[in-house]
Design a protein around this motif. Structure first.
Motif, mmCIF file in Angstrom:
data_model
loop_
_atom_site.group_PDB
_atom_site.id
_atom_site.type_symbol
_atom_site.label_atom_id
_atom_site.label_comp_id
_atom_site.label_asym_id
_atom_site.label_seq_id
_atom_site.Cartn_x
_atom_site.Cartn_y
_atom_site.Cartn_z
ATOM 1 N N CYS A 86 0.810 -1.219 0.000
ATOM 2 C CA CYS A 86 0.000 0.000 0.000
ATOM 3 C C CYS A 86 0.844 1.270 0.000
ATOM 4 O O CYS A 86 0.307 2.370 0.057
ATOM 5 N N CYS A 121 -5.100 -0.494 2.175
ATOM 6 C CA CYS A 121 -4.798 0.546 1.180
ATOM 7 C C CYS A 121 -5.880 1.625 1.154
ATOM 8 O O CYS A 121 -5.579 2.821 1.029
ATOM 9 N N ASN A 122 -7.130 1.213 1.270
ATOM 10 C CA ASN A 122 -8.228 2.188 1.274
ATOM 11 C C ASN A 122 -8.129 3.127 2.466
ATOM 12 O O ASN A 122 -8.442 4.324 2.369
ATOM 13 N N ASN A 178 -6.458 -4.639 0.250
ATOM 14 C CA ASN A 178 -7.343 -3.603 -0.269
ATOM 15 C C ASN A 178 -7.922 -2.742 0.856
ATOM 16 O O ASN A 178 -8.010 -1.512 0.734
ATOM 17 N N ASP A 224 -5.512 5.618 1.662
ATOM 18 C CA ASP A 224 -5.997 6.543 0.625
ATOM 19 C C ASP A 224 -6.793 7.690 1.240
ATOM 20 O O ASP A 224 -6.753 8.829 0.749
ATOM 21 N N LYS A 225 -7.536 7.414 2.306
ATOM 22 C CA LYS A 225 -8.311 8.465 2.957
ATOM 23 C C LYS A 225 -7.401 9.557 3.516
ATOM 24 O O LYS A 225 -7.764 10.737 3.520
#
Length: 279
Positions: free
Chosen positions: A185, A265-266, A262, A269-270
């Protein structure tokens, strides 16, 4: 102890020699092995497992014969498995040695890297005669992992602290399973160079590092162990970037690992989204 060994020997005497045929009666001694076997279509053959094997839903119905504290050897002998999938990291060494002495067909499943998951799926496919399904599952896993690596490798680094446990305060270091996910990530683990895979750190050290994101395994004792809101000077606290992640999903080395990547990583991303200007 002698009485127990004598009883085990008596039970063992009535167990037929195992053939080289595909495994039909399987004991899976770890939650991740159970997930792998279900993923390749051999889950219905599991006759016993250990505590905490809870995925997929059907796995909750499998009889339990022990946990980290030990395996019920008498039950193993009674069940007459033709394959036992063990876990060096979660089974007692003396239990594993006894299984081998009794002559059971044993496969040790203990993937140490993200890529090793696919290889273990293929091996289990060979052992259970589900090669075609195993190849499909392994190929999908590899493709998904490659896609995630490609999608995240150019993203800006995010400085993070992973709270593995609160009391004592523990995190993850270089070489650990979680650190490998963080690397996919493109996260920057602030304690990656700490000694050991799962080092203990001081609370003050975390505050001094001022992480932009705090990730916590979603265990009640871990979440309630520290109230980070008391330190608004920490960027992760000030910007609301504290995320609780499913520990079972994230910590198990299995086919759902790409889902875990995932999810993590999300969360990062925030934190990569620029904060809205103050009105």
């Amino acid at each position: 102890m002698l009485k127990i060994l004598s009883k085990l020997a008596l039970l063992f005497a009535f167990i037929p020699l195992h053939s080289q045929a595909d495994a039909e009666r399987i004991i899976a001694l770890s939650p991740h092995a159970v997930e792998m076997l279900y993923a390749i279509g051999a889950g219905s053959r599991i006759v016993a497992t250990t505590d905490h094997a809870d995925y997929p839903e059907q796995a909750k119905l499998i009889p339990r014969i022990g946990g980290y504290y030990g395996i019920q050897m008498e039950r193993v002998l009674e069940l007459k498995p033709d394959l036992i999938v063990t876990w060096d990291g979660g089974n007692r060494a003396e239990d594993l040695e006894m299984l081998k002495k009794f002559g059971f067909k044993v496969f040790s499943s203990d993937p140490k890297t993200l890529d090793a998951v696919a290889q273990e799926l293929l091996v289990l496919g060979e052992l259970t005669g589900t090669q075609d399904t195993a190849r499909q599952v392994a190929a999908t896993y590899r493709a998904d992992l490659a896609t995630l690596r490609l999608a995240n490798r150019s993203k800006p680094k995010v400085r993070l602290f992973y709270q593995l446990w609160s009391q004592p305060l523990m995190t993850v270091g270089k070489g650990s399973w979680i650190e490998q996910i963080i690397e996919v990530c493109n996260g920057e683990n602030l304690f990656v160079d700490a000694s050991g895979d799962y080092p203990q750190v001081s609370f003050e050290a975390v505050l001094l590092q001022k992480p932009d994101v705090i990730l916590r395994s979603q265990d009640e004792g871990n979440i309630h162990g520290i109230d980070w809101q008391q330190w608004p000077e920490v960027p992760a606290v000030a910007r609301g970037h504290i995320y609780d992640l499913d520990a079972d999903l994230l910590h198990r080395a299995g086919p759902r690992t790409t889902e875990a990547v995932n999810v993590l990583c999300n969360a990062l991303d925030k934190a990569r989204v620029p904060p809205l200007p103050v009105q």
